[in-house]
Design a protein around this motif. Structure first.
Motif: not given
Length: 136
Positions: A22-26, A34-42, A76-80, A110-116
């Motif tokens: 799931g995290y890999g698909i995200a 492209v603009v969301t590459i930092p989110f991909g790294v996280a 948090l709004v989009v995926a967290g 893992l919940v806080p990690a997924a949120l933030w």
């Protein structure tokens, strides 16, 4: 040895592989935009953490700025929220059985990690649970 066994059981029975996928698909979606590459790294960091959670923890990175906090709000709004919800549902389901309680607790961890996720890093913990220490 106990951490290794728990991590191995986590991969098979504790939803570790499913959550990592799931995290890999995200991450793939974030990299494609492209603009969301930092989110991909996280997201990849969280995939790694969700594959092998016992003996690791998330700690804040030193020197993280305001941009990271603003990006976390967007995350948090989009995926967290849906990732955190998946951890909560899996954690409750696993805690219904005695054998699944350690895996349910790992999901709740893992919940806080997924949120933030931005502005944090995965580190090893010692036998006393202190982050950033390696056994001598």
């Amino acid at each position: 040895m106990v951490r290794f066994l728990l991590n191995l059981l986590w991969l098979v029975f504790g939803s570790g592989i499913v959550l990592a996928i799931g995290y890999g698909i995200a991450a793939l979606i974030c990299f494609a935009l492209v603009v969301t590459i930092p989110f991909g790294v996280a997201s990849l960091r969280l995939a790694y953490y969700s594959l092998w959670p016992f003996g690791r923890t998330l700690v804040p990175k030193p020197g993280v700025g305001v941009a990271s906090g603003l990006a976390n709000v967007l995350w948090l709004v989009v995926a967290g929220w849906w990732l955190a919800l998946s951890h909560i549902v899996a954690g409750v389901g696993l805690c219904l059985t005695v054998i699944g309680i350690p895996f349910g607790i790992a999901n709740f961890k893992l919940v806080p990690a997924a949120l933030w996720p931005l502005g944090r890093e995965v580190v090893e913990v010692d036998d006393l649970g202190r982050p950033g220490f390696s056994p001598a």
